[in-house]
Enzyme design. Structure first.
Site, short mmCIF file in Angstrom:
data_model
loop_
_atom_site.label_atom_id
_atom_site.label_comp_id
_atom_site.label_asym_id
_atom_site.label_seq_id
_atom_site.Cartn_x
_atom_site.Cartn_y
_atom_site.Cartn_z
N THR A 49 27.60 167.26 73.20
CA THR A 49 26.66 166.27 72.70
C THR A 49 26.92 165.96 71.23
OG1 THR A 49 25.05 167.91 71.95
CG2 THR A 49 24.90 167.23 74.26
N HIS A 50 26.30 164.90 70.76
CA HIS A 50 26.41 164.52 69.35
C HIS A 50 25.99 165.67 68.44
CE1 HIS A 50 25.17 162.39 65.62
NE2 HIS A 50 26.14 161.55 65.92
N THR B 261 32.92 165.14 87.69
CA THR B 261 33.56 163.89 88.07
C THR B 261 34.55 164.11 89.20
OG1 THR B 261 33.34 162.97 85.84
CG2 THR B 261 35.04 162.01 87.24
N GLU C 64 31.07 166.20 77.38
CA GLU C 64 32.16 166.74 76.55
C GLU C 64 31.66 167.17 75.18
OE1 GLU C 64 34.92 167.18 78.02
OE2 GLU C 64 35.10 165.66 79.58
N CYS D 284 41.00 172.62 77.02
CA CYS D 284 40.97 171.44 77.88
C CYS D 284 40.00 170.40 77.33
CB CYS D 284 40.56 171.82 79.30
SG CYS D 284 41.67 173.00 80.11
N GLY E 16 35.62 172.27 86.86
CA GLY E 16 34.33 172.93 86.97
C GLY E 16 34.05 173.90 85.85
N GLY F 165 25.01 172.93 79.68
CA GLY F 165 26.43 172.69 79.46
C GLY F 165 26.91 173.02 78.07
N ARG G 207 37.89 155.32 82.56
CA ARG G 207 38.52 156.23 81.60
C ARG G 207 38.21 157.68 81.94
NH1 ARG G 207 36.60 159.85 79.20
NH2 ARG G 207 34.92 158.64 78.27
#
Length: 390
Positions: free
Chosen positions: A371-372, A165, A369, A244, A131, A138, A91
């Site tokens: 964190t919690h 990725t 994407e 994005c 990138g 992050g 995914r």
């Protein structure tokens, strides 16, 4: 599909057909190989990406004139559900290609850029990467150190990106950097950086115990020179990369429920066939409690994803809703995978069963994407109007 409350009935006929078609493809072409790919830590990326492209799973919401299918976002979510039911790494590959590479080109790029890159990316003949994240952190993209300076008809980029990725073999990268030019100094802009650009390298990151069926690397920009025409003209500032990420997080909210289905289904089968003291352990109260918790979390998360898709297709979705869905669904899937591992006992730690693979993958999905905790603060700011990070 695991669907205790018939949430799929809320999707349109075309979207239900898409889910069934992708499920068939995943079961026939990907499921037989995924455990071996994960064990070996060696996904055949180009082969897999061309297969995903042939099925219309790369950037499906992009218009047909640029190689996409013009599908709804609900259909896209259903696709991500089925891919992550197989593995989070698969995914991720599709999500990065569609939401983090094709989306910015489609939304922020020139017509020339769209024609040059989108068809190849949609087919899987070209592979892209994104990138934004840097080695020093992050969660604060505004503090990025990557810089871009204008030099005649070119831009020269310098900096490093981390946890990217597909970067080790990507044909192009969407790179975000801060300008160093006059009035635009410090403004974030996006650039298309081709593999053959001078000063561009992508070392592989190894020794991973999560997302092993996914290729991960860095992006190193050492005075990397690209034509000024490679600047994405349609956006400036952090709203570009954050837009994005909103698109990618949407797909994750769906995908995590696919992973939760996978561990639930494997566990339900396992406890039905294993007996202690003359009785299947499926009949034990504590076992049923864990199964019901997993099913409840899946049911709630799937209903959340379906409604999120309807909001997005109707142009009503906002970033706070996406953060809530990503935060809830990924953590629910991770907790479900941990319960599944408990119920598998010693067998839960071997990749003969899919449980530990999904559990370790979801440890990463819970982090990337956003964190919690970061998503908690995003939703907190949205509902109170007070930013905890400022």
């Amino acid at each position: 599909m695991l669907d205790y409350f018939q949430a799929a009935s809320l999707l349109g006929p075309d979207e239900q057909l898409v889910m069934q078609s992708v499920r068939g493809y995943v079961d026939a072409q990907l499921m037989p190989h995924i455990a071996g790919w994960w064990d070996d830590g060696d996904l055949p990326v180009r082969e897999v990406m061309r297969g995903l492209g042939a099925q219309g799973l790369l950037g499906p919401t992009v218009a047909e004139e640029y190689g996409g299918a013009g599908a709804s976002y609900s259909a896209y979510g259903a696709m991500m559900y089925e891919l992550e039911r197989c593995d989070s790494g698969l995914r991720s590959a599709a999500s990065v290609q569609g939401s983090l590479v094709m989306h910015p080109i489609n939304s922020y790029g020139s017509d020339e850029q769209k024609r040059a890159y989108l068809p190849g990316l949609a087919s899987g003949d070209l592979i892209g990467c994104f990138g934004l994240t840097e080695p020093d952190g992050g969660s604060d993209p505004g503090a990025m150190r990557t810089r871009a300076r204008k030099d005649g008809g070119d831009y020269v980029l310098s900096g490093n990106k981390m946890w990217i990725t597909n970067s080790p073999l990507a044909d192009l990268a969407i790179v975000w950097a801060k300008l160093t030019d006059g009035d635009a100094d410090g403004v974030v802009r996006g650039f298309i950086v081709p593999r053959d650009a001078r000063g561009f390298s992508t070392p592989k990151i190894g020794r991973k115990m999560s997302l092993r069926a996914s290729l991960t690397g860095e992006i190193v920009l050492d005075e990397c020179r690209i034509p000024a025409a490679n600047l994405l003209p349609g956006v400036q500032g952090l709203k570009g990369p954050l837009g994005c990420l909103t698109s990618a997080r949407y797909g994750i909210a769906w995908g995590a429920m696919g992973a939760l289905e996978a561990v639930y289904a494997a566990t339900l089968d396992y406890v039905g066939g294993r007996s202690t003291f003359g009785k299947p352990i499926a009949g034990r109260q504590l076992v049923q409690d864990k199964l019901v918790r997993m099913l409840t979390d899946h049911t709630c998360g799937l209903l959340l994803a379906v409604q999120l898709g309807k909001l997005r297709d109707g142009g009503q979705m906002n970033f706070g809703q996406v953060s809530l869905a990503k935060r809830n669904n990924v953590r629910a899937a991770l907790q479900g995978a941990r319960l599944a591992r408990e119920l598998h006992g010693g067998n839960g730690i071997t990749t003969e069963y899919p449980i530990i693979r999904h559990m370790l993958n979801l440890e990463t999905v819970d982090t990337y994407e956003g964190t919690h905790d970061i998503h908690t603060l995003i939703v907190g700011r949205d509902i109170t109007g007070i930013g905890a990070l400022e």
